[in-house]
Design a protein around this motif. Structure first.
Motif, mmCIF file in Angstrom:
data_model
loop_
_atom_site.group_PDB
_atom_site.id
_atom_site.type_symbol
_atom_site.label_atom_id
_atom_site.label_comp_id
_atom_site.label_asym_id
_atom_site.label_seq_id
_atom_site.Cartn_x
_atom_site.Cartn_y
_atom_site.Cartn_z
ATOM 1 N N PRO A 221 0.505 -1.289 -0.331
ATOM 2 C CA PRO A 221 -0.168 0.108 -0.223
ATOM 3 C C PRO A 221 0.620 1.271 0.115
ATOM 4 N N GLU A 222 0.143 2.239 -1.106
ATOM 5 C CA GLU A 222 0.812 3.583 -1.065
ATOM 6 C C GLU A 222 1.412 3.966 0.907
ATOM 7 N N THR A 223 0.546 3.785 2.001
ATOM 8 C CA THR A 223 0.736 5.035 2.756
ATOM 9 C C THR A 223 2.259 4.492 3.262
ATOM 10 N N PHE A 224 3.033 3.501 3.633
ATOM 11 C CA PHE A 224 3.693 2.360 3.892
ATOM 12 C C PHE A 224 5.402 3.508 3.293
ATOM 13 N N LYS A 225 4.763 3.562 2.273
ATOM 14 C CA LYS A 225 5.936 4.459 1.614
ATOM 15 C C LYS A 225 5.874 5.686 1.771
ATOM 16 N N ASN A 226 4.936 6.753 3.023
ATOM 17 C CA ASN A 226 5.440 7.656 3.385
ATOM 18 C C ASN A 226 5.710 7.521 4.436
ATOM 19 N N VAL A 227 6.415 6.490 5.486
ATOM 20 C CA VAL A 227 7.093 6.400 6.270
ATOM 21 C C VAL A 227 8.124 7.061 6.857
ATOM 22 N N PRO A 228 8.228 7.590 7.485
ATOM 23 C CA PRO A 228 9.734 8.042 7.824
ATOM 24 C C PRO A 228 10.914 7.428 8.273
ATOM 25 N N LYS A 229 11.476 7.504 7.736
ATOM 26 C CA LYS A 229 12.947 6.098 8.936
ATOM 27 C C LYS A 229 13.149 6.660 9.970
ATOM 28 N N ASN A 230 12.948 5.607 11.174
ATOM 29 C CA ASN A 230 13.802 6.053 12.163
ATOM 30 C C ASN A 230 15.339 6.565 12.764
ATOM 31 N N ALA A 231 14.822 7.464 13.705
ATOM 32 C CA ALA A 231 16.184 8.087 13.810
ATOM 33 C C ALA A 231 17.294 6.828 14.445
#
Length: 272
Positions: free
Chosen positions: A214-224
């Motif tokens: 799903p497209e929504t997962f492509k916008n998850v920011p990388k964790n620090a």
């Protein structure tokens, strides 16, 4: 070779090819429960790529097949009182893909990876990953109620405390949140337990389709605190009885066609 000798030989070759494909490349997995509805229905068969995760790690949003950790309750019950011939048939079926999946076989969607923080819920009742709210409307079916009391042993509530995904682990959830028993209450899953990625619905033919991210997962920011990329993974021996039941029949049919063709060619040569 005469037909009565050639046909058994070709069938043996077809059987061996099916076992090799099942072991190392692609397998078909039978969906035994409703935890992934409506994305996957009970009785669906999906193709699982076993090679992909030997060259890279799973990604958020992918649907994966894995062996459940010891603390996970089984979703698929097996009759342990079956007789000798039933056990023998199950063993042979495991080789060529005609058996049901084992008790500890699971298929879920990857939500969080090592270093991610997964929580629920934001002000709109959505799951968040690293603070980013997921738009799960395209795949979640019958979400758990917001007002239910969280239970550490049963995934009956939508809300759960923030979870920091540990190194080498992943956080998975079923699409049918109201019935799925997953990482919300059973804990994280070792990435090494993953067998492969489900990438297409193979059967029934009316439900054929790709299982995309799903497209929504492509916008998850990388964790620090994302860990360094791991080295190449070691190829694992097969751990669960997946079912490549669509390989044996075509190979056997091909063997029969090849036999008939060879027979016809010999007859033509004799006539000349």
């Amino acid at each position: 070779m005469p037909l009565w000798q050639e046909l058994p030989l070709l069938l043996i070759v077809a059987f061996c090819l099916a076992v090799l494909i099942r072991t190392f490349l692609v397998q078909a997995f039978f969906i035994p429960s409703g935890s992934m509805e409506e994305t996957l229905l009970v009785g669906d068969r999906v193709l699982v790529n076993k090679v992909l995760y030997d060259v890279r790690e799973p990604q958020r949003g992918e649907i994966v097949v894995f062996e459940g950790p010891p603390n996970w309750a089984p979703e698929n019950q097996i009759d342990k009182d079956a007789g000798f011939f039933a056990e023998l048939g199950r063993t042979v079926g495991d080789l060529v893909g005609f058996s049901q999946p084992g008790e500890k076989d699971f298929i879920k969607r990857v939500i969080g990876l090592p270093g991610d923080t997964v929580a629920c819920c934001d002000v709109q009742g959505r799951v968040t990953v690293n603070g980013y709210p997921l738009d799960e409307s395209s795949y979640v079916y019958e979400d758990s109620p917001l007002d239910a009391t969280p239970n550490p042993r049963q995934c009956t509530a939508r809300r759960f405390d923030p979870v920091k995904v540990e190194p080498g682990q992943m956080f998975v959830m079923g699409d049918h949140r109201g019935v799925s028993q997953d990482s919300r209450c059973q804990g994280q899953v070792p990435i090494d337990n993953v067998i492969g990625r489900a990438f297409v619905i193979l059967w029934p033919s009316s439900r054929w389709g790709w299982l995309s991210v799903p497209e929504t997962f492509k916008n998850v920011p990388k964790n620090a605190a994302a860990p360094a990329a791991p080295g190449p993974r070691i190829t694992r021996a097969p751990q669960i009885p997946l079912t490549p039941d669509f390989f044996v029949a075509p190979l056997a049919a091909s063997a029969m066609v090849s036999t008939r063709s060879a027979r016809q060619q010999r007859l033509r040569r004799r006539r000349w």
